[in-house]
Structure formats: structure tokens, C-alpha cells
Design an enzyme around this catalytic site. Sequence first.
Site, PDB file in Angstrom:
ATOM      1  N   ASP A 151       0.856  -1.062   0.212  1.00  0.00           N
ATOM      2  CA  ASP A 151      -0.037   0.115  -0.081  1.00  0.00           C
ATOM      3  C   ASP A 151       0.919   1.282   0.083  1.00  0.00           C
ATOM      4  OD1 ASP A 151      -3.136   0.358   0.780  1.00  0.00           O
ATOM      5  OD2 ASP A 151      -2.027   2.181   1.031  1.00  0.00           O
ATOM      6  N   LYS A 196      -0.674   3.021   7.432  1.00  0.00           N
ATOM      7  CA  LYS A 196      -1.510   1.846   7.491  1.00  0.00           C
ATOM      8  C   LYS A 196      -0.741   0.440   7.084  1.00  0.00           C
ATOM      9  CE  LYS A 196      -5.376   2.401   4.477  1.00  0.00           C
ATOM     10  NZ  LYS A 196      -5.772   2.602   3.336  1.00  0.00           N
ATOM     11  N   LYS A 200     -20.724  -8.537 -10.218  1.00  0.00           N
ATOM     12  CA  LYS A 200     -20.519  -7.636  -9.098  1.00  0.00           C
ATOM     13  C   LYS A 200     -21.334  -6.570  -9.210  1.00  0.00           C
ATOM     14  CE  LYS A 200     -18.972  -6.054  -5.376  1.00  0.00           C
ATOM     15  NZ  LYS A 200     -17.976  -6.019  -4.578  1.00  0.00           N
ATOM     16  N   ASN A 235     -24.802  -5.925  -6.519  1.00  0.00           N
ATOM     17  CA  ASN A 235     -25.019  -4.964  -5.517  1.00  0.00           C
ATOM     18  C   ASN A 235     -26.345  -4.205  -6.235  1.00  0.00           C
ATOM     19  OD1 ASN A 235     -22.851  -5.642  -4.020  1.00  0.00           O
ATOM     20  ND2 ASN A 235     -21.760  -3.955  -4.218  1.00  0.00           N
ATOM     21  N   GLY A 248     -26.490   1.813   3.412  1.00  0.00           N
ATOM     22  CA  GLY A 248     -25.428   2.718   3.273  1.00  0.00           C
ATOM     23  C   GLY A 248     -24.098   1.990   3.149  1.00  0.00           C
ATOM     24  N   CYS A 301     -20.278   0.643  -0.548  1.00  0.00           N
ATOM     25  CA  CYS A 301     -20.461   0.016  -1.699  1.00  0.00           C
ATOM     26  C   CYS A 301     -21.736   0.180  -2.397  1.00  0.00           C
ATOM     27  CB  CYS A 301     -20.311  -1.526  -1.162  1.00  0.00           C
ATOM     28  SG  CYS A 301     -18.573  -1.994  -0.505  1.00  0.00           S
ATOM     29  N   LYS A 344     -22.651   3.555  -3.783  1.00  0.00           N
ATOM     30  CA  LYS A 344     -21.613   4.297  -4.842  1.00  0.00           C
ATOM     31  C   LYS A 344     -21.855   3.278  -6.038  1.00  0.00           C
ATOM     32  CE  LYS A 344     -17.382   1.880  -4.362  1.00  0.00           C
ATOM     33  NZ  LYS A 344     -17.109   1.083  -5.332  1.00  0.00           N
TER      34      LYS A 344
END
Length: 437
Positions: A30, A35, A208, A212, A261, A264, A267
Site C-alpha cells: 500500500d 496503514k 459484481k 449489488n 449505506g 459499496c 456508490k
Amino acid sequence: MRVSVIGCGYLGAVHAAAMADLGHEVIAVDVDADKVAALAAGNPPFFEPGLPEILSSSLASGRLRFTTDISEVAGARLHFIAVGTPQSNDSGAADVSFVNAAIDALIPHLGDTDVVVGKSTVPVGTAQRLAERILTSGSSATLVWNPEFLREGFAVKDTLSPDRLVFGIAPGAHAKQASAALHEVYAATIAAGTPVVETDLATAELVKTAANAFLATKISFINAMSEIAEATGANVTELADAIGYDTRIGRRFLNAGVGFGGGCLPKDIRAFSARAEELGLGSSVAFLSEVDAINLRQRERVINRVIADAGGDATSIKVAVLGLAFKPQSDDVRDSPALDVARGLVDAGAVVVAYDPEAMGPALKRFPELTVAQNAQQALLDADIAVLVTEWPEFVDLDPRNVGDLMKHKRIVDARNVLDPAAWRAAGFHYSSMGRP
Ligand code: UGA
């Protein structure tokens, strides 16, 4: 197998730990040094049940390492792309700049027989574009798409034993080896009976997005029914139970309330609409803007209900907001209905005291003016009304008699339809919920 994972957010950190747990040797990368340091020390920067355990055991085994240095991925056979695709600042479209940057950073370190495995949620057509990007760089590595379906709160289980694996592979010279590599890396999961759908790149991306979109539609459908139920004296929970017995419909994801909410569903439906518009097919998914509108309306409904139930004047009430996370077992407040309700009540002039077992830190980052309590009891003290917006077990299990002793007025709005109306009314409460008399 030696594998790399690019991106150590929710998806990447869980995937890296899970791959190491399956026995693979994993290097996870990353750009965020903080992180990486936290994960390398065994401390996930977010709340996810079960993750600290597999993270610690994988780190201790030596099979999992975290780094900010992308060159360390050299030598891995599979490279999982697990970076975020947030909503763009200026439209509903997905911002794929992190995916592009990850591929560009990866290309110089790819071996010719390596397989790049896209896991991020991307607009259909992205994988084909990235495959061409790799090809024109001169690399003969293969790009496949393997979308992720994990739910926050169940991320470890969903990664290790998913409902299905989807492998999107373009036909061509390397298709067979790419398929074999995916079967090898997921061998334990496949052996345990997980079905595999092998398909093309576009279908894999769309699976995917469609999943969703369907889940979001299911939730907004039942929330629309809750509006009708409320106006007609019907009971939306009993309605959901009854239609849910039809196995073609199913009872899951039919809980009416303050709506969906998180990072995922909201948006992803907006990104799907934006992509369909680009393709000249906006009308095919025009219903998704209605799904979004119904969902956002639920937040307004809850805010208005709290104010109405407390007498109609927001400026003279103290509200206890129970919950801030977008759902229980998560500290995520991205697009959280609970946080929006708290904010809406503050904006309307109410005195708001909120409590969430895990999400207060993240909530305060987004909404620093919010007043938070140390526990539910402190939030409820002297409140004129309470609103339950995230169904954490500790809220669902509250004893109405104890709650009544703390509050100034016995009033509660159950915005997740999870409390027993009879028990709360028996304790003297004015109780209301979403679409239940
Ligand atoms: C969702 C999908 O469920 C995962 O399959 C997918 O992999 C993930 O998005 C993703 O794209 O990465 P998640 O965002 O973790 O997972 O949360 P869900 O469990 O789907 O819940 C979403 C929202 O819907 C929550 O706010 C929840 O409270 C709400 N919800 C859920 C309802 O309002 N009613 C329901 O009946 C179910």
C-alpha cells in the site's frame, strides 16, 4: 503460491490475510505508510471481527508481509488488485484512478507468465482497457477479473468460504494457464464445494455490479412497501415474512428501515447508472436512480418522524441517536444512514447525543461537531426521544424499563424495525417504526 496484493484497504487487507491463512506466501503493498505499519504490527486500521486473529497468525507464520515498496512484488505469480474505486467528486461515476495507478506501478515488476487478478469493483469495460494497457507496455502477463463479494462484518468468512467464485478470463493464448493459476490459489475453497463461474472479463465485472444493484433494489423495494404500509395501516415486517416464504423472492435483504449505506451499495448503483449513460443505455438502469431516491428518502423520513414524535419543534428537543455505523459489526460510516440522521437532526436545531460501540472515532472525523456519549445510557440520559439507527445487539437488547428510567420522555423511533413494539409500549413508551403500526 507466492502472491501479491496491491491495496491494503478493507478488501486488500482481508484478502491478503485470508490468502496467507490458506497457506500462500503473500506480499501486500500500500502507498499509505501508516496503514502498512499498523497492519504489519497486527492491528487492522478498521473494525472487522476475526481479522485480527488471522492477521496475527499469518504474520507470525512468516507467510504474510506488508510493504510500501511495490518492487517487492517481483517473483509473485499472481497479483491481486484490491484498491478502492470511490465515487468521483463531481459525478456518480466511479473514480478508477487508483486502479490505473496500481496497474502502472505494477507493470515494471511483472514476469511474463504472471497473472494480474482484478478484484476491485469497476465499471464494465475497465478490465479490457487494463489488459490492453499491460499488453502495450510490452509485458505478456495476463489480466483476469475475479470480483469480491465480501460483506463488512463477515469479511473473513466471505473471503475464505464465499457463495461463489467468479473468474473472468479473456480467450487467448494464456487463458488456460490463467484459469489453472486461479484454481490453484483457491484450491482449498473450491475443494470445500464453492461453485466456480468461469466467464469473460465483461461478465465478471458485471456480476459484481449487478449483484449489488439487485441487493440495493431489494432493500428499496421493501422500503417503498413500508411507505405504503404506513399509509394503509399494514405491517411491512409481516409483509416481508409472507412474501419471503416464496423461495423465488427470499426473506434476506427485505428488512425495511432507514435504508442502505456503506462504501459499496450506494456508490455502486450510482457508478452503474453513470456507466450505462456512457454506453447510451441509461434507460436500461433508470430504475436505479429511483432505488437511490427511495433509499435517501428513508433518512428524511426518520428525521421527520423523530421531530414529529417529539412534538414538532426540533429546536427544543434532546435526541439520543443510537448508532452511527452504516450497519452493526462495522465501524464504517461511509454514506451511513445513521450519521446522516444525526447530522440532519443537528441541522434542524436539535440537541443530539450519539453513541456507537465502534464507529464514534470515524464519525467524529467526518462530523467533528457531533456530541458523542461514552455509552448508550449516557446518550439516553434526559433525552426527549431516542432513535435507533444501527441495529447493534446491545441496542436491540436494551430493556425498555431501564431506558425509560433514564429518559426525560419515553419516546423511541425504531428506524431498523428491530425492537418489540409490545414490550416498549408496555413500558410506557411512545414507540414508532418504519411501516409497522
Ligand atoms: C455489500 C454486499 O452485501 C456485498 O456482497 C459486497 O461484496 C459489498 O457490498 C461490496 O461491494 O464490497 P456491505 O456494504 O458490507 O456489503 O453491506 P451489506 O451487508 O450489503 O449492507 C448494506 C446496507 O444495507 C447496510 O446499511 C444495511 O444496514 C442495509 N440493509 C441490509 C438494509 O437496510 N436492509 C436489509 O434487509 C439488509
